[in-house]
Write an enzyme that holds these catalytic residues in place. Structure first.
Site, PDB file in Angstrom:
ATOM      1  N   ASP A   1     -10.549  -6.714  -0.440  1.00  0.00           N
ATOM      2  CA  ASP A   1     -10.003  -5.581   0.296  1.00  0.00           C
ATOM      3  C   ASP A   1      -9.475  -6.146   1.600  1.00  0.00           C
ATOM      4  O   ASP A   1      -9.933  -7.180   2.083  1.00  0.00           O
ATOM      5  CB  ASP A   1     -11.091  -4.542   0.574  1.00  0.00           C
ATOM      6  CG  ASP A   1     -10.523  -3.219   1.046  1.00  0.00           C
ATOM      7  OD1 ASP A   1     -10.452  -2.287   0.222  1.00  0.00           O
ATOM      8  OD2 ASP A   1     -10.099  -3.131   2.235  1.00  0.00           O
TER       9      ASP A   1
ATOM     10  N   SER B   1       0.801  -1.234   0.000  1.00  0.00           N
ATOM     11  CA  SER B   1       0.000   0.000   0.000  1.00  0.00           C
ATOM     12  C   SER B   1       0.826   1.272   0.000  1.00  0.00           C
ATOM     13  O   SER B   1       0.281   2.362  -0.176  1.00  0.00           O
ATOM     14  CB  SER B   1      -0.915   0.014   1.214  1.00  0.00           C
ATOM     15  OG  SER B   1      -1.710  -1.140   1.212  1.00  0.00           O
TER      16      SER B   1
END
Lengths: 372, 614
Positions: free
Chosen positions: B363, B326
């Protein structure tokens, strides 16, 4: 005995040297050469005064012995010759049985005195040949020549067996010189030379390994740079780098930095060549040539065959020593352990040499007027 | 006997002898002329040749080693110095029985088997008259003990040499590197004349990369030697020129502190000054003490380092290639803003699907983030938002944009050997894999997974570029070089790369503010690490998968092998308004970025910006 008062020598007694049975030109040349030798040795030994003092002592002893020998008349010398030679041969056999020395048996130890019998033969072999040949008219007949050859071969082989190739070579040569001077016909001489050359391979067969190695090294010194080739290579560098005028006394780098081996003894000529150059060498060669010429002249003036032959042999053998040594140091000849006469550091051979010159002077100063 | 009575003709015999004597003296003269001819050949014709040989015999050119340049950190602390060290050396030529001598020496000087082996190896390589070291770093007591007995050991001596010493040991090793003995391969490469007196060469890090500057110029001394090769006097000498001293940008205390706070994690911390690319700290763990390498590390100790599964010899800052996870999101977000594709919000149900494809992209938050815009997607690290954004950006546009920040390219740092990482593209896949690009690969590239690999240095450098609104510098370790103590150090100018330009520059602020809210907002993934800071931090956490998890599969962190756990990542910079430090932290198998990497980064930032810990 009455005639004694009429000897030429008697007239010579008016001169100082003559009165001592000495030949002034010869002794001056010898002293000059020995003095030059000391100068070279001082440098070669790295200014070692102890060595100079020892060499000076030897020279003094050797010159003293020479003067003593000069007092003995040739007649007495001739009388004692066969006995001295016989003792020499006996000692040579003894040395093979009981002798000592590093690598080779050359010395006899009498407690206080260490003695090399081969040195005795150096002098007595020419004498005994002259003694034998003087008995009959010259040139000698073939049967007598054969006896002479035997007289030469026996001590030569005994010394070669020790093994001492250099000395046996010198001794054989000194004998051969007597025979050459005795007037053997040239055709015999040339045939003998051809025979000797063709027998050379036989000699190789009888050589020790280290002797063969020396010959091989001589033929190709660069092949064995760290072994015995080192001697020849470094000695050529020393002489060659000396040039015409040399590097100057005490300035030889090859000798002082220890690149040159045996620099006080067998290779001292290289030290001289490095520091004094070609000019210095010419001076030394001139001195040598004078000594040889004077000795040969003295021989021609001798009154009997014995004196002539002994004297002539001494002169030529002296040269032979010089030639072999310089030839070795300059790389013309294989390395054989022969000192440079009057210059190299060392005792026994110096005394022997001076005894020989003593005989020469005796021959010269005991001449009788009437015989001339 | 008739023969004996033969009358001798005296006159004839005398004449005969005279003739022979004349022959003799002629032969003598001819032979003497032969000698003279030989001497003329040696002393005149070949004089030059033999003079040269004679000079060669006596003159020795001895190279003098230059003193190696020192290495300082930015505050002038010594990182690499030269300390005098006494070594026990032997000249094989002068030692009669080497084995026996070693045994006797061993009675009062400790000689290990490895010393013996090293010595034996050198004996084979060197010449017989060269002095060969047997033991380095003798203690004073050993020096004293040997000195008393030295007369018993011909050919053995104690030599004082300068050897390299690294006071900070393992904390500096991956940056500074170390020197070691020149090996056969290096011998091919170096200028043998300049290294003729040098025994050591830089093997790693700065020591290797700045070898030419640190080494200096060899000096020479002309000596007169004798046949035993002993020096008698010095005739002439050219002194060596010492190597240059290096002043690094590294703050060794910060680096040591970062090293400490990374704790037992394998991983890396890179801190960089975004204003000029100066590297403040580069930590790679585990690390090791470089000092044994200088004198020759034992085979046993070396194989322990080499075979360790933790790979301590591996400099992770420039060689470690990790999926960035991320941490790429702010950059992808910026790409989206610049393309005008990131202004809308979407609804995150916890998964993402491509049209016409059954596959679901999960997710990290199982039940989704709900309505999500770019700011929320960065602050809470929503994956679905970036799946969608990546799909819209397409791989080519992403690759083009990310490349401007240096992803997939070498940063150009001034130590040798960095790896380029990888930011995938269609061309790359076609060339390297011989395969077409699949749309699903674009999707996961959006969250820094898939093919993407970055080094910690790349992450720090890209973050610094972001902090500077696109102003990009080459990362550099060396700040200045100093010829000698008396001259001013020459500053190495910062090298600027082509800046990243946005169509609308205010987008920099938008993304950076979201990054600030990662640290300082109630829902930020690293809010715990932002709390109570005396300055504002901007950051982004990352949790990179080490291995693929089957679709829809649940996984339990505790159950999987420690080495298969996710890597914990963090990138950030501070202070937010005027950044002076950018940082990248990777803790291998640390798990969540917010829980592990971010607190570590905070401690380093505190140390640098507040400075109480140093």
């Amino acid at each position: 005995m009455i005639l004694d008062s009429y000897t030429a020598a008697n007239r010579r007694r008016y001169s100082f040297a003559g009165s001592l049975h000495l030949d002034a030109p010869l002794i001056i040349a010898l002293l000059l050469t020995a003095a030059l030798g000391l100068v070279i040795l001082y440098s070669a030994s790295n200014q070692n005064e102890a060595i100079i003092i020892r060499q000076l002592t030897r020279l003094a002893v050797a010159f003293g012995v020479m003067m003593l020998v000069a007092q003995i008349s040739p007649r007495q010398l001739r009388f004692w010759t066969p006995w001295l030679f016989a003792i020499g041969i006996f000692l040579l056999i003894a040395v093979l049985a009981f002798g000592e020395g590093k690598g080779a048996q050359r010395w006899l130890d009498f407690g206080l005195l260490r003695f090399q019998p081969s040195e005795m033969i150096k002098i007595t072999l020419p004498m005994v040949l002259a003694w034998y040949l003087a008995d009959a008219p010259l040139p000698p007949r073939p049967s007598r020549v054969i006896v002479c050859i035997l007289l030469i071969i026996v001590p030569t082989l005994l010394i070669a067996k020790q093994p001492d190739l250099g000395t046996s070579l010198v001794i054989a040569s000194s004998g051969i010189f007597v025979m050459l001077l005795s007037g053997i016909r040239w055709r015999y001489i040339f045939s003998a030379m051809i025979a000797a050359i063709s027998a050379a391979p036989l000699l190789w067969y009888f050589m020790h390994d280290y002797q063969r190695q020396r010959v091989l090294t001589f033929l190709n010194p660069e092949q064995d740079l760290l072994g015995s080739g080192w001697h020849i290579v470094q000695s050529k560098i020393a002489i060659g780098s000396g040039g015409v005028y040399g590097k100057g006394w005490l300035n030889g780098t090859q000798s002082h930095l220890e690149f040159l081996p045996e620099r006080s003894t067998d290779f001292i000529f290289a030290v001289y060549g490095e520091e004094f150059g070609l000019m210095g060498i010419l001076v030394l060669l001139t001195l040598y040539l004078f000594i040889i010429a004077r000795s040969l002249y003295i021989s021609t003036q001798a009154q009997d065959t014995f004196g002539r032959l002994v004297g002539g042999s001494i002169a030529i053998t002296f040269f032979f020593n010089i030639f072999v040594n310089i030839g070795m140091v300059t790389g013309l000849l294989p390395v054989v352990g022969l000192p440079l006469p009057l210059i190299s550091y060392g005792g026994t051979s110096m005394v022997t040499l001076m005894i020989a010159f003593g005989i020469l002077m005796s021959v010269h100063t005991h001449r009788k007027l009437l015989s001339q | 006997m008739l023969r004996n009575l033969q009358i001798k003709d005296h006159g004839n015999e005398t004449r005969l002898f005279k003739r022979r004597a004349i022959v003799a003296i002629s032969v003598v003269i001819i032979m003497m002329l032969g000698i003279v001819a030989r001497l003329i050949y040696l002393q005149i014709y070949s004089h030059q040749h033999y003079s040269t040989l004679s000079q060669k015999n006596r003159l020795k050119i001895v190279p003098l080693p230059p003193t190696r340049g020192l290495i300082y950190d930015r505050n002038g602390l010594l990182l690499a110095k030269n300390i005098p060290s006494f070594s026990l050396e032997l000249i094989p030529e002068q030692v009669k029985d080497i084995d026996k001598t070693l045994e006797r020496l061993g009675q009062f000087i400790s000689i290990r088997d490895s010393d013996r082996a090293h010595f034996k190896r050198l004996v084979k390589q060197k010449r017989r008259f060269q002095s060969i070291p047997l033991r380095y770093r003798l203690t004073e007591e050993e020096v004293a003990r040997f000195s008393v007995n030295r007369h018993l050991y011909k050919g053995v001596s104690i030599q004082a040499r300068l050897i390299r010493y690294y006071p900070f040991g393992k904390e500096g090793v991956h940056t500074i590197g170390y020197v070691g003995r020149i090996d056969a391969r290096e011998l091919q490469r170096i200028d043998t004349a300049n290294y003729s007196a040098t025994t050591h060469i830089g093997k790693l890090g700065i020591e290797r990369s700045y070898e030419d500057e640190l080494h200096g110029q060899v000096g020479y001394q002309q000596e007169e030697v004798n046949a035993q090769n002993r020096t008698l006097r010095i005739l002439d000498s050219t002194p060596p020129i010492a190597g240059k001293n290096l002043h690094l940008n590294i703050d060794i205390k910060l680096q040591a502190y970062a090293d400490k706070v990374l704790g037992d994690y394998r991983g890396s911390i890179v801190a960089i000054d975004p204003r000029n690319g100066a590297l403040l700290a580069m930590v790679s763990k585990p690390n090791y003490d470089p000092n044994p390498f200088v004198t020759g590390i034992s085979v046993k100790n070396y194989s322990v380092l080499r075979d360790s599964p933790d790979k301590p010899l591996f400099n992770r800052t420039i060689l470690g290639q990790y999926p960035p996870g991320s941490t790429v999101k702010p950059f992808i977000g910026l790409a989206g803003l610049d393309a005008g594709l990131a202004n809308n919000s979407l609804f995150c149900p916890g998964w993402f699907e491509l049209e016409g494809d059954e596959r679901r992209y999960r997710d990290w938050k199982k039940h989704g983030h709900g309505e999500t815009n770019l700011d929320k997607a960065i602050v809470q690290s929503c994956d679905v938002f970036f799946y969608e954004l990546a799909k819209n950006l397409r791989i080519t546009q992403m690759h083009k944009f990310m490349t401007q920040f240096g992803f997939g390219q070498k940063t150009g740092i001034d130590i040798i050997g960095e790896l380029a990482g990888l930011f995938p593209s269609r061309e790359w896949k076609r060339h390297k894999r011989g395969q077409a690009w699949f749309p699903g690969e674009t999707v996961i590239t959006g969250i820094g997974q898939g093919f993407t690999l970055t080094t910690p240095l790349q992450l720090a450098s890209a973050t610094a570029t972001l902090a500077m609104n696109g102003l990009r510098f080459k990362p550099s370790i060396v700040q200045s070089m100093q010829g000698n103590e008396n001259v001013e150090p020459v500053q190495q100018l910062a090298t600027r790369y082509k800046s990243v330009l946005l169509k609308e520059p205010q987008n920099w602020q938008r993304v950076k503010r979201s990054m600030m809210r990662v640290m300082h907002s109630a829902r930020g993934t690293a809010r715990g690490s932002g709390r109570g800071a005396a300055y504002k931090i901007a950051g982004k956490t990352g949790t990179a998968q080490v291995f693929g998890i089957a679709q829809d599969a649940e996984y339990n962190e505790e159950e999987i092998d420690l080495r298969l756990r996710d890597h914990s990542l963090f990138v950030g910079f501070a202070p937010f308004e005027k950044p002076t430090i950018a940082i990248a932290v990777i803790a291998e198998n640390g798990g969540s970025g917010g829980h592990i990497a971010a607190p570590i980064a905070r401690k380093v930032l505190d140390a640098y910006l507040v400075g109480t810990e140093l």
